[in-house]
Design a protein around this motif. Structure first.
Motif, short mmCIF file in Angstrom:
data_model
loop_
_atom_site.label_atom_id
_atom_site.label_comp_id
_atom_site.label_asym_id
_atom_site.label_seq_id
_atom_site.Cartn_x
_atom_site.Cartn_y
_atom_site.Cartn_z
N LEU A 1 49.76 47.33 42.02
CA LEU A 1 50.03 46.03 41.38
C LEU A 1 49.54 45.19 42.06
CD1 LEU A 1 53.86 47.73 40.58
CD2 LEU A 1 51.35 47.27 39.17
N LEU A 2 49.78 43.70 41.52
CA LEU A 2 49.64 42.50 42.27
C LEU A 2 49.86 41.45 40.99
CD1 LEU A 2 48.28 40.21 43.91
CD2 LEU A 2 46.23 40.45 42.79
N ALA A 3 51.24 40.74 41.33
CA ALA A 3 51.33 39.66 40.78
C ALA A 3 50.82 38.32 41.00
CB ALA A 3 53.21 39.71 40.74
N VAL A 4 50.46 37.30 39.65
CA VAL A 4 49.54 36.46 40.01
C VAL A 4 50.36 36.10 38.65
CG1 VAL A 4 47.83 35.28 39.40
CG2 VAL A 4 47.49 37.08 40.91
N GLY A 5 51.05 34.82 39.16
CA GLY A 5 51.75 33.92 37.95
C GLY A 5 53.10 34.85 37.43
N THR A 6 52.77 34.25 35.75
CA THR A 6 53.15 35.81 34.51
C THR A 6 52.12 37.08 34.74
OG1 THR A 6 52.29 34.60 32.88
CG2 THR A 6 54.48 33.27 33.72
N ALA A 7 51.56 37.13 35.21
CA ALA A 7 50.59 38.27 35.11
C ALA A 7 50.61 39.72 36.22
CB ALA A 7 49.28 38.13 34.78
N LEU A 8 50.60 41.01 35.77
CA LEU A 8 50.89 41.65 36.74
C LEU A 8 49.56 42.49 36.41
CD1 LEU A 8 52.58 42.98 38.58
CD2 LEU A 8 53.25 44.68 36.88
N PHE A 9 48.95 43.21 37.94
CA PHE A 9 47.56 43.60 37.39
C PHE A 9 47.32 45.11 37.98
CE2 PHE A 9 46.21 39.41 37.23
CZ PHE A 9 45.18 39.83 35.88
N ALA A 39 41.39 48.15 46.05
CA ALA A 39 42.26 46.73 46.57
C ALA A 39 42.40 45.62 45.73
CB ALA A 39 41.63 46.49 47.90
N LEU A 40 43.22 44.69 45.73
CA LEU A 40 43.06 43.25 44.70
C LEU A 40 44.10 42.26 45.77
CD1 LEU A 40 44.82 44.88 41.33
CD2 LEU A 40 42.46 44.25 41.83
N ALA A 41 44.17 41.09 45.58
CA ALA A 41 43.92 40.10 46.73
C ALA A 41 43.55 38.61 45.57
CB ALA A 41 44.02 39.79 47.87
N VAL A 42 44.98 37.99 45.70
CA VAL A 42 44.78 36.36 44.64
C VAL A 42 44.43 35.58 46.14
CG1 VAL A 42 47.38 35.49 44.51
CG2 VAL A 42 45.53 34.90 43.35
N LEU A 43 43.80 34.40 46.24
CA LEU A 43 43.78 33.28 47.09
C LEU A 43 43.38 32.05 45.77
CD1 LEU A 43 43.85 31.98 50.18
CD2 LEU A 43 41.58 32.66 50.02
N GLY A 44 45.05 31.53 45.99
CA GLY A 44 43.91 30.42 45.34
C GLY A 44 44.59 31.12 43.48
N THR A 45 43.82 30.35 43.01
CA THR A 45 43.47 30.78 41.70
C THR A 45 42.20 32.15 41.49
OG1 THR A 45 42.36 28.81 40.83
CG2 THR A 45 44.95 29.06 40.96
N THR A 46 41.96 32.09 42.80
CA THR A 46 41.42 33.71 42.34
C THR A 46 41.15 34.84 43.11
OG1 THR A 46 39.52 31.74 42.89
CG2 THR A 46 38.58 33.97 43.12
N LEU A 47 41.65 35.51 41.75
CA LEU A 47 41.64 37.14 42.60
C LEU A 47 40.44 37.77 42.53
CD1 LEU A 47 42.94 38.06 38.43
CD2 LEU A 47 44.20 37.40 40.81
N PHE A 48 40.38 38.84 43.48
CA PHE A 48 39.61 39.53 43.95
C PHE A 48 39.86 40.58 44.15
CE2 PHE A 48 39.60 35.25 46.80
CZ PHE A 48 38.59 34.76 46.76
N ALA A 49 38.72 41.58 44.08
CA ALA A 49 38.86 42.81 43.53
C ALA A 49 38.09 43.87 44.60
CB ALA A 49 38.19 43.49 42.59
N GLY A 50 38.13 45.00 45.85
CA GLY A 50 37.92 45.11 46.37
C GLY A 50 37.14 46.68 46.37
N VAL A 51 36.05 46.90 46.11
CA VAL A 51 35.88 47.99 45.70
C VAL A 51 34.56 48.82 46.40
CG1 VAL A 51 35.41 47.08 43.31
CG2 VAL A 51 33.48 47.02 44.59
N ARG A 76 31.89 49.42 51.51
CA ARG A 76 33.74 49.94 51.48
C ARG A 76 34.63 49.30 51.16
NH1 ARG A 76 34.56 56.40 50.13
NH2 ARG A 76 32.44 56.32 48.86
N VAL A 77 35.12 48.57 50.52
CA VAL A 77 36.77 47.38 50.66
C VAL A 77 37.98 48.80 50.80
CG1 VAL A 77 37.55 45.54 49.99
CG2 VAL A 77 34.99 45.41 50.63
N LEU A 78 38.86 49.09 51.66
CA LEU A 78 40.05 48.88 51.20
C LEU A 78 41.16 48.20 51.39
CD1 LEU A 78 39.13 52.37 53.73
CD2 LEU A 78 38.49 52.30 50.94
N ALA A 79 40.96 47.38 51.79
CA ALA A 79 42.24 46.29 51.42
C ALA A 79 41.78 44.96 51.61
CB ALA A 79 42.55 46.96 52.73
N PHE A 80 42.81 44.26 51.29
CA PHE A 80 42.99 42.57 51.64
C PHE A 80 44.04 41.65 52.01
CE2 PHE A 80 39.65 43.04 47.64
CZ PHE A 80 38.85 42.05 48.38
N ALA A 81 43.97 41.24 52.92
CA ALA A 81 44.93 39.94 53.37
C ALA A 81 44.38 38.75 53.33
CB ALA A 81 45.50 40.56 55.01
#
Length: 174
Positions: A1-9, A39-51, A76-81
């Motif tokens: 799960l990833l929270a971005v502002g009022t959205a949840l992914f 994997a999911l991450a957010v940096l600033g206003t950009t979302l990232f998905a590891g696949v 193969r991307v498994l994690a973000f930080a």
């Protein structure tokens, strides 16, 4: 799960979904994105998905995704930080990569990381931590330039999860 502002992914085997009403309804948020997203991450206003073959980014809250893999070469991307303004990606057999330009270019940062199978990443004020498969936990305090194994009382078992709470770091084994 990833929270971005009022959205949840959330990601499932059936795709990536977004809710903006606390989970009452979910909509697909995966146009252009492969189905399997570990994997999911957010940096600033950009979302990232590891696949399974790299990284995708979205600048429109997950409506449309684009591959951003220059220098990552279909790993193969498994994690973000996120550490300061740098996004780190942990990969299955190639260690850690980082980008300082929202995924336009990726650079491998593995000096001292003796186990290249990085299952999880976490960042605190004390540095970036990498949990590996069969090699325990590693830490860098210089954005991945050098990694050191944390072996003082810490088992060299597979690390399956890292959780950061304030200045505390928790590592789940297994």
């Amino acid at each position: 799960l990833l929270a971005v502002g009022t959205a949840l992914f959330a990601t499932t085997q059936g795709g990536t979904y977004r809710t903006t009403n606390s989970g009452s309804t979910w909509t697909h948020a995966d146009v252009g994105l492969p189905v399997n997203v570990p994997a999911l991450a957010v940096l600033g206003t950009t979302l990232f998905a590891g696949v399974w073959h790299g990284v995708f980014s979205s600048t429109d809250n997950g409506t449309l995704w684009t591959a951003v893999n220059t220098g990552l070469d279909a790993r193969r991307v498994l994690a973000f930080a996120v550490f300061d303004t740098t996004l780190f990606a942990g990969t299955e057999n190639s260690g850690v990569f980082c980008t300082t330009n929202n995924g336009t270019n990726w650079v491998q940062v593995n000096t001292g990381l003796t186990i290249p199978y990085v299952r999880t990443l976490g960042a605190t004020a004390n540095g970036l931590f990498a949990g590996t498969r069969g090699g325990g936990l590693f830490r860098t305090t210089n954005n991945g330039t050098n990694w050191a194994a944390l072996s003082h009382g810490f088992p060299q078992d597979p690390v399956g999860a890292i959780l950061v709470s304030g200045t505390n770091l928790f590592a789940g084994m297994g």
